[in-house]
Design a protein around this motif. Structure first.
Motif, PDB file in Angstrom:
ATOM      1  N   CYS A  48     -20.577 -17.343 -27.920  1.00  0.00           N
ATOM      2  CA  CYS A  48     -20.800 -16.320 -26.899  1.00  0.00           C
ATOM      3  C   CYS A  48     -21.050 -14.956 -27.550  1.00  0.00           C
ATOM      4  CB  CYS A  48     -19.595 -16.239 -25.976  1.00  0.00           C
ATOM      5  SG  CYS A  48     -19.775 -14.993 -24.676  1.00  0.00           S
ATOM      6  N   PRO A  49     -22.203 -14.326 -27.301  1.00  0.00           N
ATOM      7  CA  PRO A  49     -22.516 -13.038 -27.933  1.00  0.00           C
ATOM      8  C   PRO A  49     -21.679 -11.873 -27.412  1.00  0.00           C
ATOM      9  CG  PRO A  49     -24.207 -13.605 -26.331  1.00  0.00           C
ATOM     10  CD  PRO A  49     -23.306 -14.804 -26.434  1.00  0.00           C
ATOM     11  N   THR A  50     -21.041 -12.039 -26.240  1.00  0.00           N
ATOM     12  CA  THR A  50     -20.254 -10.941 -25.666  1.00  0.00           C
ATOM     13  C   THR A  50     -18.750 -11.173 -25.787  1.00  0.00           C
ATOM     14  OG1 THR A  50     -20.416 -11.983 -23.476  1.00  0.00           O
ATOM     15  CG2 THR A  50     -22.064 -10.303 -24.025  1.00  0.00           C
TER      16      THR A  50
END
Length: 230
Positions: A48-50
């Motif tokens: 997950c990039p966030t």
């Protein structure tokens, strides 16, 4: 998405939980199936990039579902028996392991398998039974030492976590793990007051009980390095 549904993907599950919290979903079964099919491995968090903490959302959602759901009497009885009278009580788990050994020794296992009675058991217990390793005898089970000395030069001192199901059904794996650690330079202690890790409770939404078991294990293990093979 191997399941072919958005609701069986982390993003979809999070959206379902959000809609449940907002009151937009009142039918718990809509949320239940997607959550139950999730292994909880949390591999999605690493991708997950966030940095969404999916694991925390999953645990909280399962706990909320358990508090809202009215279980049928048979299911409630099984859950209470396992969680209150089973996993956290060593004597009960020891009795379970010894009973399984007797089940094998008396050849009742062969009879059950030939009759296909195992296929009728609930909760996929028949499938679980089919892959079980050979049970250890009650006499062998009673000889588990609370301390295993290193073979050679000591490099580490650790406490080994035996687990509940792991120690009952996969005892030989525990023994081999301890032997390997001793060969690798470890003094190994087996904390006598350790209990179930609480993972099964957390996965089933029983978070309060899971936290209580965690507290007991923290007290039992102290500040030593802990190893588990579950």
């Amino acid at each position: 998405m191997s399941m072919g549904k958005e609701t069986h993907y982390p993003r979809g599950r999070i959206n379902l939980v959000k809609m449940l919290g907002e009151g937009k979903i009142t039918d718990l079964s809509i949320v239940e199936e997607p959550l139950n099919l999730c292994l909880g491995c949390r591999a999605c968090e690493t991708a997950c990039p966030t940095g969404v903490e999916y694991g925390s959302i999953l645990e909280s959602a399962r706990a909320a579902l358990v508090k809202r759901k009215n279980f049928s009497f048979p299911v409630r009885l099984v859950r209470n028996t396992m969680f209150k009278k089973g996993f956290p009580i060593k004597n009960m788990m020891r009795f379970t392991g010894n009973s399984y050994w007797l089940y094998e020794k008396t050849e009742l296992q062969k009879v059950m398998r030939k009759s296909n009675a195992l296929k009728k058991l609930p909760f996929h217990l028949g499938e679980f039974e089919a892959i079980m390793p050979k049970a250890v005898s009650p006499k062998h089970r009673s000889h588990f030492s609370s301390f295993v000395k290193v073979k050679g030069e000591r490099k580490y001192t650790i406490v080994f976590f035996t687990g509940c199901i792991m120690d009952v059904m996969f005892r030989r794996i525990n023994e081999l793990s301890i032997q390997l650690l001793a060969e690798a330079g470890c003094d190994i202690y087996i904390a006598e007051k350790q209990t179930c890790c609480g993972a099964l409770y957390a996965h089933s939404g029983e978070m309060d009980d899971a936290k209580e078991l965690a507290k007991k294990n923290i007290t039992a293990f102290g500040l030593f390095s802990i190893l588990a093979n579950c």
